[in-house]
Enzyme design. Structure first.
Site, PDB file in Angstrom:
ATOM      1  N   HIS A  76       4.014   6.261  -3.621  1.00  0.00           N
ATOM      2  CA  HIS A  76       4.766   6.201  -2.369  1.00  0.00           C
ATOM      3  C   HIS A  76       3.853   6.340  -1.151  1.00  0.00           C
ATOM      4  O   HIS A  76       4.111   7.123  -0.253  1.00  0.00           O
ATOM      5  CB  HIS A  76       5.847   7.296  -2.372  1.00  0.00           C
ATOM      6  CG  HIS A  76       6.840   7.132  -3.482  1.00  0.00           C
ATOM      7  ND1 HIS A  76       7.567   8.158  -4.018  1.00  0.00           N
ATOM      8  CD2 HIS A  76       7.219   6.026  -4.162  1.00  0.00           C
ATOM      9  CE1 HIS A  76       8.354   7.697  -4.973  1.00  0.00           C
ATOM     10  NE2 HIS A  76       8.156   6.398  -5.086  1.00  0.00           N
TER      11      HIS A  76
HETATM   12  C1  LIG Z   1       4.566   1.320  -9.806  1.00  0.00           C
HETATM   13  C2  LIG Z   1       5.434   1.632  -8.629  1.00  0.00           C
HETATM   14  C3  LIG Z   1       6.646   2.286  -8.837  1.00  0.00           C
HETATM   15  C4  LIG Z   1       7.454   2.590  -7.746  1.00  0.00           C
HETATM   16  N1  LIG Z   1       8.704   3.092  -7.975  1.00  0.00           N
HETATM   17  C5  LIG Z   1       9.569   3.182  -6.941  1.00  0.00           C
HETATM   18  C6  LIG Z   1      10.931   3.468  -7.173  1.00  0.00           C
HETATM   19  O1  LIG Z   1      11.389   3.568  -8.313  1.00  0.00           O
HETATM   20  N2  LIG Z   1      11.740   3.607  -6.093  1.00  0.00           N
HETATM   21  C7  LIG Z   1      11.278   3.476  -4.826  1.00  0.00           C
HETATM   22  O2  LIG Z   1      12.054   3.665  -3.893  1.00  0.00           O
HETATM   23  N3  LIG Z   1      10.001   3.161  -4.583  1.00  0.00           N
HETATM   24  C8  LIG Z   1       9.148   2.972  -5.609  1.00  0.00           C
HETATM   25  N4  LIG Z   1       7.876   2.565  -5.372  1.00  0.00           N
HETATM   26  C9  LIG Z   1       7.449   2.388  -3.965  1.00  0.00           C
HETATM   27  C10 LIG Z   1       8.027   1.140  -3.336  1.00  0.00           C
HETATM   28  O3  LIG Z   1       7.960   0.055  -4.226  1.00  0.00           O
HETATM   29  C11 LIG Z   1       7.244   0.853  -2.049  1.00  0.00           C
HETATM   30  O4  LIG Z   1       7.376   1.950  -1.177  1.00  0.00           O
HETATM   31  C12 LIG Z   1       7.760  -0.383  -1.334  1.00  0.00           C
HETATM   32  O5  LIG Z   1       7.694  -1.510  -2.166  1.00  0.00           O
HETATM   33  C13 LIG Z   1       6.917  -0.595  -0.082  1.00  0.00           C
HETATM   34  O6  LIG Z   1       7.262  -1.814   0.489  1.00  0.00           O
HETATM   35  P1  LIG Z   1       6.263  -2.554   1.445  1.00  0.00           P
HETATM   36  O7  LIG Z   1       6.971  -3.772   1.919  1.00  0.00           O
HETATM   37  O8  LIG Z   1       5.715  -1.612   2.428  1.00  0.00           O
HETATM   38  O9  LIG Z   1       5.009  -2.984   0.521  1.00  0.00           O
HETATM   39  P2  LIG Z   1       4.959  -3.870  -0.780  1.00  0.00           P
HETATM   40  O10 LIG Z   1       6.266  -3.801  -1.503  1.00  0.00           O
HETATM   41  O11 LIG Z   1       3.764  -3.436  -1.547  1.00  0.00           O
HETATM   42  O12 LIG Z   1       4.813  -5.360  -0.269  1.00  0.00           O
HETATM   43  C14 LIG Z   1       3.644  -5.846   0.311  1.00  0.00           C
HETATM   44  C15 LIG Z   1       3.546  -7.349   0.079  1.00  0.00           C
HETATM   45  O13 LIG Z   1       2.448  -7.875   0.821  1.00  0.00           O
HETATM   46  C16 LIG Z   1       1.676  -8.715  -0.018  1.00  0.00           C
HETATM   47  N5  LIG Z   1       0.296  -8.702   0.462  1.00  0.00           N
HETATM   48  C17 LIG Z   1      -0.526  -7.646   0.593  1.00  0.00           C
HETATM   49  N6  LIG Z   1      -1.717  -8.034   1.098  1.00  0.00           N
HETATM   50  C18 LIG Z   1      -1.636  -9.361   1.286  1.00  0.00           C
HETATM   51  C19 LIG Z   1      -2.530 -10.338   1.785  1.00  0.00           C
HETATM   52  N7  LIG Z   1      -3.756 -10.011   2.226  1.00  0.00           N
HETATM   53  N8  LIG Z   1      -2.126 -11.632   1.816  1.00  0.00           N
HETATM   54  C20 LIG Z   1      -0.886 -11.973   1.383  1.00  0.00           C
HETATM   55  N9  LIG Z   1       0.013 -11.082   0.929  1.00  0.00           N
HETATM   56  C21 LIG Z   1      -0.372  -9.803   0.882  1.00  0.00           C
HETATM   57  C22 LIG Z   1       1.830  -8.095  -1.402  1.00  0.00           C
HETATM   58  O14 LIG Z   1       1.516  -9.028  -2.408  1.00  0.00           O
HETATM   59  C23 LIG Z   1       3.301  -7.712  -1.395  1.00  0.00           C
HETATM   60  O15 LIG Z   1       4.084  -8.815  -1.766  1.00  0.00           O
HETATM   61  C24 LIG Z   1       7.029   2.261  -6.429  1.00  0.00           C
HETATM   62  C25 LIG Z   1       5.825   1.599  -6.231  1.00  0.00           C
HETATM   63  C26 LIG Z   1       5.032   1.271  -7.313  1.00  0.00           C
HETATM   64  C27 LIG Z   1       3.751   0.538  -7.062  1.00  0.00           C
END
Ligand SMILES: Cc1cc2nc3c(=O)[nH]c(=O)nc-3n(C[C@H](O)[C@H](O)[C@H](O)COP(=O)(O)OP(=O)(O)OC[C@H]3O[C@@H](n4cnc5c(N)ncnc54)[C@H](O)[C@@H]3O)c2cc1C
Length: 484
Positions: free
Chosen positions: A407
């Site tokens: 997280h």
């Molecule tokens: C293994 C795991 C288990 C988890 N379990 C839970 C859970 O059960 N419940 C919960 O609430 N949260 C959980 N989380 C946390 C939750 O998934 C994240 O907090 C949430 O997905 C964050 O969203 P975000 O949009 O900030 O980032 P992300 O979901 O990581 O999205 C970022 C996106 O940007 C893309 N990206 C990054 N860099 C680049 C680049 N240079 N060029 C192009 N694309 C790029 C990535 O590929 C991805 O698609 C978990 C996370 C993980 C990794």
């Protein structure tokens, strides 16, 4: 869902590692992150937690007016279609017609029913709906599934409008940097994922919305020359805009496993359509706290870490810290897309984090010794194990086996002070026109629960801001879904 661990280290995982953690035996810790449409929601455990009202009220009090609990609640409600346990009705604070299914109506594996009883025996009451206003208590997890399969934000929001003529989705490319001219973001440069050191392609845009997550959004800003000037100069990136907060304030939730063998019964796995984690609890490690600071999570399988081994007929009660005080950084090691990023959460830098996780570990060990687990399942603790008795030994165990709860947040924090990166008013990057950040990186402080729902709430709200508040993507996607 039950096989989510198989996605780790796969092509769908960015497969990050922290730098050696000086307060955790110098270990490096694997940080999986989704490299796929849907981001990390496509490989996470889909547990849906809003967090405590106090979390958001603290955001508001700490330089983010408009982000208090009463402000964010309507957006949480708009996101979800909550399916409560059979025979119960959703409370007033729950959404019933949003695009994300939030399901609590599924059968508990018997070992989880005993874990709930064990929690009650150590004084943690059952909480029917931890998203209903009060976190405290032991609960069945609410998860994002539809027809027995994970249902992520890509499926909820983008897939229904995938063919829309105004949507142009580029996969197989890596965002190298944001293009800035005269203080304004005018587009992005991308490179092929398969050949990241190749010539970049420029994509021009009226506005850029960066949503690469708490590790990659700061990385991309830094590579674009937006960040602390001294660091940028050190790694050879020309400074475009000196913004000290970019990549600072990195923090994460922490786990530490208590693993017990079931010697009297076989843990069956009828939940193959469901998750191997089905319950968790929220608990205050000290009575004077205003909200829970620990969130142990339970698994029907042994979560053996590197250096552990044992029988497979075992379960895990992971101790969990959800109000960390330690802060770290995301830093570049060079200007290129292939230069590794240095991720340092600075685990246990603040000793209060270790104290809270230790209290959670002791609670989990106590649960293993209660009748519902010790007698009914013949539970025998394997890890930390009977030889770990003194506080010194328990702390050594934490240093050896503490791990991430996945997280990470905070690296482009909202606010108005000198360390703030984006404005709480509209999520625009301070000092650069035409550039917003919308993801977990903008959270000033991590909420006391899993971070996916809070991130989706921020995105839902940002969508409304970007479209002038006239509509929300929830309404659009729900309408498109209804037409299918
Ligand atoms: C293994 C795991 C288990 C988890 N379990 C839970 C859970 O059960 N419940 C919960 O609430 N949260 C959980 N989380 C946390 C939750 O998934 C994240 O907090 C949430 O997905 C964050 O969203 P975000 O949009 O900030 O980032 P992300 O979901 O990581 O999205 C970022 C996106 O940007 C893309 N990206 C990054 N860099 C680049 C680049 N240079 N060029 C192009 N694309 C790029 C990535 O590929 C991805 O698609 C978990 C996370 C993980 C990794």
């Amino acid at each position: 869902m039950s096989r989510l661990g198989e996605l780790w280290h796969s092509p769908e995982d960015w497969d990050y590692f922290t730098v050696p953690q000086r307060h955790a035996d110098g270990r490096v810790i694997h940080w999986p992150r989704g490299r796929v449409l849907g981001g990390s929601h496509a490989l996470n455990a889909t547990i849906w937690v809003r967090g405590a009202a106090q979390d958001y009220d603290a955001w508001a009090a700490d330089g983010c007016p408009g982000w208090g609990w009463e402000d964010v609640l309507p957006w949480f409600r708009a996101l979800e279609t909550y399916v409560p346990p059979a025979g119960t009705a959703p409370g007033d604070s729950r959404g019933t017609d949003g695009p994300v299914p939030v399901v609590q109506d599924y059968p508990l594996n018997p070992v989880f029913a005993s874990i709930v009883e064990a929690a009650e025996q150590v004084g943690v009451p059952y909480n029917e709906d931890y998203n209903g206003g009060t976190l405290d208590g032991v609960s069945q997890q609410q998860i994002n599934v539809r027809d027995g399969r994970r249902f992520n934000t890509w499926m909820a929001y983008v897939k229904p409008v995938e063919e829309h003529p105004r949507l142009n989705l580029r996969t197989g490319v890596l965002l190298q940097r944001v293009l800035v001219e005269d203080g304004r973001a005018v587009g992005v440069a991308v490179v092929p994922l398969a050949a990241p050191d190749g010539a970049p392609e420029e994509i021009r845009a009226d506005e850029v919305v960066l949503c690469a997550g708490a590790l990659d959004s700061p990385k991309i800003l830094l590579r674009s020359g937006i960040g602390p000037a001294a660091h940028l100069t050190d790694v050879g990136v020309p400074v475009v805009h000196d913004l000290p907060g970019v990549g600072a304030n990195l923090h994460d939730h922490l786990l530490a496993p208590v693993i017990a063998e079931a010697t009297a019964r076989t843990i069956e796995h009828p939940e193959s359509d469901w998750s191997v984690t089905q319950t968790h609890l929220f608990w205050r490690s000290r009575p004077d706290l205003d909200a829970p600071d620990t969130q142990p999570i339970h698994f029907s399988v042994p979560m053996y870490d590197e250096g552990m081994e044992g029988p497979m007929n075992a379960f895990t009660l992971h101790a969990g810290l959800v109000r960390p005080r330690s802060r770290g950084t995301v830093r570049l090691t060079g200007p290129g897309v292939s230069d590794p990023v240095a991720l340092d959460p600075n685990i246990f830098d603040d000793p209060r984090d270790r104290e809270a996780l230790l209290a959670s570990l002791r609670q989990a060990r106590e649960m293993v010794r209660t009748r519902p687990l010790a007698q009914d399942w013949g539970a025998e603790e394997l890890y930390p194990g009977p030889e770990v008795r003194t506080e010194e030994e328990e702390v050594a165990y934490l240093h050896r086996f503490v791990t991430t709860y996945h997280h990470q947040v905070g690296t482009c924090r909202m606010g108005t002070g000198p360390d703030a990166v984006v404005s709480p008013e509209d999520l625009r990057v301070h000092g650069i026109d035409g550039l917003r950040v919308v993801d977990a990186s903008v959270m000033p402080r991590v909420p006391s629960g899993n971070t996916n729902a809070p991130t989706a709430m921020i995105a839902e709200r940002a969508a409304s801001l970007i479209t002038g508040g006239s509509t929300t993507l929830a309404a659009t996607a729900a309408a498109a879904g209804a037409e299918d």
